[in-house]
Design an enzyme around this catalytic site. Sequence first.
Site, PDB file in Angstrom:
ATOM      1  N   HIS A 182     -15.408  26.179  -6.335  1.00  7.97           N
ATOM      2  CA  HIS A 182     -14.014  26.414  -6.729  1.00  7.97           C
ATOM      3  C   HIS A 182     -13.770  27.874  -7.111  1.00  7.97           C
ATOM      4  O   HIS A 182     -12.670  28.383  -6.930  1.00  7.97           O
ATOM      5  CB  HIS A 182     -13.660  25.480  -7.889  1.00  7.97           C
ATOM      6  CG  HIS A 182     -12.276  25.632  -8.431  1.00  7.97           C
ATOM      7  ND1 HIS A 182     -11.161  25.718  -7.621  1.00  7.97           N
ATOM      8  CD2 HIS A 182     -11.802  25.718  -9.716  1.00  7.97           C
ATOM      9  CE1 HIS A 182     -10.081  25.843  -8.376  1.00  7.97           C
ATOM     10  NE2 HIS A 182     -10.444  25.860  -9.637  1.00  7.97           N
TER      11      HIS A 182
ATOM     12  N   TRP B  52       0.840  -1.193   0.000  1.00  6.78           N
ATOM     13  CA  TRP B  52       0.000   0.000   0.000  1.00  6.78           C
ATOM     14  C   TRP B  52       0.876   1.244   0.000  1.00  6.78           C
ATOM     15  O   TRP B  52       2.061   1.171   0.297  1.00  6.78           O
ATOM     16  CB  TRP B  52      -1.019  -0.019   1.149  1.00  6.78           C
ATOM     17  CG  TRP B  52      -0.486  -0.210   2.564  1.00  6.78           C
ATOM     18  CD1 TRP B  52       0.726  -0.675   2.935  1.00  6.78           C
ATOM     19  CD2 TRP B  52      -1.205   0.052   3.768  1.00  6.78           C
ATOM     20  NE1 TRP B  52       0.828  -0.733   4.302  1.00  6.78           N
ATOM     21  CE2 TRP B  52      -0.346  -0.293   4.844  1.00  6.78           C
ATOM     22  CE3 TRP B  52      -2.474   0.536   4.054  1.00  6.78           C
ATOM     23  CZ2 TRP B  52      -0.731  -0.151   6.186  1.00  6.78           C
ATOM     24  CZ3 TRP B  52      -2.846   0.668   5.389  1.00  6.78           C
ATOM     25  CH2 TRP B  52      -1.989   0.324   6.437  1.00  6.78           C
ATOM     26  N   ASN B  53       0.250   2.389  -0.387  1.00 10.12           N
ATOM     27  CA  ASN B  53       0.976   3.653  -0.513  1.00 10.12           C
ATOM     28  C   ASN B  53       0.270   4.750   0.275  1.00 10.12           C
ATOM     29  O   ASN B  53      -0.946   4.686   0.467  1.00 10.12           O
ATOM     30  CB  ASN B  53       1.022   4.110  -1.978  1.00 10.12           C
ATOM     31  CG  ASN B  53       1.704   3.115  -2.880  1.00 10.12           C
ATOM     32  OD1 ASN B  53       2.846   2.741  -2.651  1.00 10.12           O
ATOM     33  ND2 ASN B  53       1.005   2.664  -3.907  1.00 10.12           N
TER      34      ASN B  53
ATOM     35  N   HIS C   5     -14.377  29.466 -15.807  1.00  8.80           N
ATOM     36  CA  HIS C   5     -14.572  29.359 -14.354  1.00  8.80           C
ATOM     37  C   HIS C   5     -15.645  30.342 -13.887  1.00  8.80           C
ATOM     38  O   HIS C   5     -16.515  30.003 -13.094  1.00  8.80           O
ATOM     39  CB  HIS C   5     -13.253  29.616 -13.619  1.00  8.80           C
ATOM     40  CG  HIS C   5     -12.279  28.483 -13.702  1.00  8.80           C
ATOM     41  ND1 HIS C   5     -11.516  28.246 -14.811  1.00  8.80           N
ATOM     42  CD2 HIS C   5     -11.957  27.514 -12.809  1.00  8.80           C
ATOM     43  CE1 HIS C   5     -10.755  27.179 -14.597  1.00  8.80           C
ATOM     44  NE2 HIS C   5     -10.993  26.715 -13.390  1.00  8.80           N
TER      45      HIS C   5
ATOM     46  N   HIS D  34      -6.975  19.813  -7.403  1.00 10.09           N
ATOM     47  CA  HIS D  34      -7.052  20.086  -8.844  1.00 10.09           C
ATOM     48  C   HIS D  34      -5.818  19.550  -9.557  1.00 10.09           C
ATOM     49  O   HIS D  34      -5.070  20.284 -10.182  1.00 10.09           O
ATOM     50  CB  HIS D  34      -7.277  21.582  -9.087  1.00 10.09           C
ATOM     51  CG  HIS D  34      -8.584  22.042  -8.494  1.00 10.09           C
ATOM     52  ND1 HIS D  34      -9.718  22.208  -9.253  1.00 10.09           N
ATOM     53  CD2 HIS D  34      -8.941  22.274  -7.208  1.00 10.09           C
ATOM     54  CE1 HIS D  34     -10.726  22.547  -8.451  1.00 10.09           C
ATOM     55  NE2 HIS D  34     -10.269  22.608  -7.209  1.00 10.09           N
TER      56      HIS D  34
ATOM     57  N   ASP E 296     -14.202  20.062 -11.169  1.00 14.28           N
ATOM     58  CA  ASP E 296     -14.321  21.366 -10.492  1.00 14.28           C
ATOM     59  C   ASP E 296     -15.760  21.532 -10.013  1.00 14.28           C
ATOM     60  O   ASP E 296     -16.701  21.467 -10.817  1.00 14.28           O
ATOM     61  CB  ASP E 296     -14.034  22.521 -11.460  1.00 14.28           C
ATOM     62  CG  ASP E 296     -12.564  22.692 -11.794  1.00 14.28           C
ATOM     63  OD1 ASP E 296     -11.735  21.896 -11.337  1.00 14.28           O
ATOM     64  OD2 ASP E 296     -12.260  23.640 -12.548  1.00 14.28           O
TER      65      ASP E 296
HETATM   66 MN    MN Z   1      -9.657  22.502 -11.591  1.00 16.83          MN
END
Ligand code: MN
Length: 260
Positions: free
Chosen positions: A79, A61-62, A207, A69, A75
């Site tokens: 955001h 495992w990590n 955005h 993002h 998004d």
């Molecule tokens: Mn983004």
Amino acid sequence: MDILTRLASSLTDGAVRLVDLTRTLSPDDPTIIMPPEFGQSWPVKIERISRYDGNGPAWYWNNISFGEHTGTHFDAPVHWVTGRDLPNNTVDTMPLAPMLAPVCVIDCTAEAEADADFLLTRDHILAWEAQHGKIPAGNWVFMRTGWGNKTGAAYANLDAEGAHTPGPDADAIRFLVEERDILGFGTETIGTDWGQGGHLTPPFPAHHYLHGAGKYGLQCLTGLEALPPTGAMILAAPLKILAGSGSPLRVVALVPGGPD
Ligand code: MN
């Protein structure tokens, strides 16, 4: 047959295919670099805890860390400042319905290949609609550019002026949001906005308009060449991060038609 039984058999017999639209989340992923006076996103970091060794003889495992993002990611309206006061504007409070929705794909591959600074305009969208029909409300619109096949420096395509990557102009994204009532906008580039989108009015119009209207964004998509212009659906369910503004995710398309 009931509808889900039909879907299950369609997935088995190939009448509906699943297509992965996701880049592998990796430390090699380019991270958005902000001007130095602003905070910075963590890059993707993957640190091994154990791999059948002294730290864990039977298990691998990590630990992972990354900004919300990074990689192929979602998004949420919160955001952007235009979406900050909307209800259910975070990834943990957003409704489920948008996570499985139809998609229209506008192919701009030739234009983006000829000009990295290609701007998608309202006229391009109207020309697409003349061929494929009016974009229905509640659809994702994906801008296909071939950018998802690039890696490294060619993907970010930075110079002293910043990024040179294709994207929508302000009028195009406003048209999609206000006159087509899309669900969201997806790109193969590092953001939903044009690489030089900071110079548009308003700055970063994708955005600005998308999130101000409660719409969603997807970016760093790949494999869009597998999608028809209309008729596919997208499964895009972000991680349920407390008050999260977005998240890396697996984006899977359901595509009609048997193998080519
Ligand atoms: Mn983004």
